[in-house]
Design an enzyme around this catalytic site. Structure first.
Site, mmCIF file in Angstrom:
data_model
loop_
_atom_site.group_PDB
_atom_site.id
_atom_site.type_symbol
_atom_site.label_atom_id
_atom_site.label_comp_id
_atom_site.label_asym_id
_atom_site.label_seq_id
_atom_site.Cartn_x
_atom_site.Cartn_y
_atom_site.Cartn_z
ATOM 1 N N ASP A 11 2.971 -3.271 9.686
ATOM 2 C CA ASP A 11 1.832 -2.792 8.911
ATOM 3 C C ASP A 11 1.863 -1.259 8.860
ATOM 4 O O ASP A 11 2.127 -0.592 9.857
ATOM 5 C CB ASP A 11 0.519 -3.285 9.536
ATOM 6 C CG ASP A 11 -0.650 -3.186 8.569
ATOM 7 O OD1 ASP A 11 -1.151 -4.239 8.139
ATOM 8 O OD2 ASP A 11 -1.053 -2.050 8.238
ATOM 9 N N ASN B 175 -7.002 -12.669 6.323
ATOM 10 C CA ASN B 175 -8.277 -12.399 5.681
ATOM 11 C C ASN B 175 -8.279 -13.044 4.300
ATOM 12 O O ASN B 175 -7.263 -13.027 3.589
ATOM 13 C CB ASN B 175 -8.488 -10.884 5.574
ATOM 14 C CG ASN B 175 -8.599 -10.234 6.942
ATOM 15 O OD1 ASN B 175 -9.182 -10.807 7.857
ATOM 16 N ND2 ASN B 175 -8.040 -9.043 7.091
ATOM 17 N N GLN C 142 -10.086 -9.042 2.874
ATOM 18 C CA GLN C 142 -8.747 -9.017 2.274
ATOM 19 C C GLN C 142 -8.648 -7.886 1.257
ATOM 20 O O GLN C 142 -9.438 -7.831 0.312
ATOM 21 C CB GLN C 142 -8.457 -10.362 1.588
ATOM 22 C CG GLN C 142 -7.036 -10.453 1.023
ATOM 23 C CD GLN C 142 -6.743 -11.807 0.382
ATOM 24 O OE1 GLN C 142 -7.650 -12.631 0.172
ATOM 25 N NE2 GLN C 142 -5.481 -12.030 0.058
ATOM 26 N N SER C 143 -7.686 -6.984 1.449
ATOM 27 C CA SER C 143 -7.527 -5.872 0.498
ATOM 28 C C SER C 143 -6.292 -6.046 -0.383
ATOM 29 O O SER C 143 -6.214 -5.447 -1.451
ATOM 30 C CB SER C 143 -7.450 -4.534 1.247
ATOM 31 O OG SER C 143 -6.346 -4.517 2.128
ATOM 32 N N VAL C 144 -5.323 -6.853 0.050
ATOM 33 C CA VAL C 144 -4.130 -7.111 -0.769
ATOM 34 C C VAL C 144 -4.139 -8.590 -1.146
ATOM 35 O O VAL C 144 -4.040 -9.459 -0.260
ATOM 36 C CB VAL C 144 -2.836 -6.759 -0.009
ATOM 37 C CG1 VAL C 144 -1.615 -7.081 -0.866
ATOM 38 C CG2 VAL C 144 -2.823 -5.277 0.408
ATOM 39 N N HIS D 54 -1.067 -13.043 3.406
ATOM 40 C CA HIS D 54 -0.327 -12.404 4.500
ATOM 41 C C HIS D 54 -1.018 -12.737 5.809
ATOM 42 O O HIS D 54 -2.245 -12.801 5.882
ATOM 43 C CB HIS D 54 -0.238 -10.876 4.313
ATOM 44 C CG HIS D 54 -1.545 -10.206 4.021
ATOM 45 N ND1 HIS D 54 -2.141 -10.253 2.781
ATOM 46 C CD2 HIS D 54 -2.378 -9.483 4.807
ATOM 47 C CE1 HIS D 54 -3.276 -9.582 2.818
ATOM 48 N NE2 HIS D 54 -3.455 -9.114 4.043
ATOM 49 N N HIS E 196 -1.555 -11.344 9.535
ATOM 50 C CA HIS E 196 -1.425 -10.229 10.467
ATOM 51 C C HIS E 196 -1.056 -10.807 11.832
ATOM 52 O O HIS E 196 -1.659 -11.792 12.271
ATOM 53 C CB HIS E 196 -2.773 -9.513 10.653
ATOM 54 C CG HIS E 196 -3.325 -8.853 9.428
ATOM 55 N ND1 HIS E 196 -3.217 -7.501 9.203
ATOM 56 C CD2 HIS E 196 -4.015 -9.346 8.375
ATOM 57 C CE1 HIS E 196 -3.822 -7.181 8.077
ATOM 58 N NE2 HIS E 196 -4.323 -8.283 7.541
#
Ligand code: AMP
Length: 111
Positions: A29, A84, A91-93, A97, A99
């Site tokens: 990350d 997320n 969730q931003s992307v 995914h 983590h």
């Protein structure tokens, strides 16, 4: 579609890659929240865990096996796996995914 994680999966955008196979890629990350913090993504675009098809279930199982193996390879004893979902979930992307965070004690609830 303009998706940063699709571009990383395709190798068009550089990343600090830990692992790659035909189905998924793992990379560190950019903004680590723990001494070890990497992401594991499918190469194909899946928006989030809320949106996958039945024919992608084996892919998700494969990603979990990759997470297990990479956590062991990284020497993590206890660690946290987070995905997320949606804006309210943090969730931003918008490309699925996971983590993987470790190397320190985790607190609960995550906030
Ligand atoms: P989330 O907020 O759950 O969608 O997580 C997105 C994560 O992707 C954040 O932890 C970001 O720091 C990370 N991130 C965004 N762009 C990159 C990138 N190009 N390389 C590595 N990590 C990234």
């Amino acid at each position: 579609m303009d998706c940063i994680f699709c571009a990383i999966g395709a190798g068009d955008v550089p990343s600090d890659k830990l692992y790659e196979d035909p189905q998924c890629v793992a990379f560190r990350d950019l903004s680590p929240q723990a001494p070890t913090h990497f992401l594991v993504i499918p190469k194909e675009h899946i928006p989030s865990l809320a949106e996958f098809r039945e024919d992608q279930e084996a892919l998700l199982g494969h990603i979990l096996a990759v997470i297990r193996d990479l956590a062991q390879r990284e020497g993590l004893e206890g660690y946290r796996v987070v995905t997320n979902i949606g804006e309210e979930g943090g969730q931003s992307v918008p490309h699925l995914h996971f983590h993987v965070l470790g190397g320190r004690s985790m607190t609960w609830p995550p906030g």
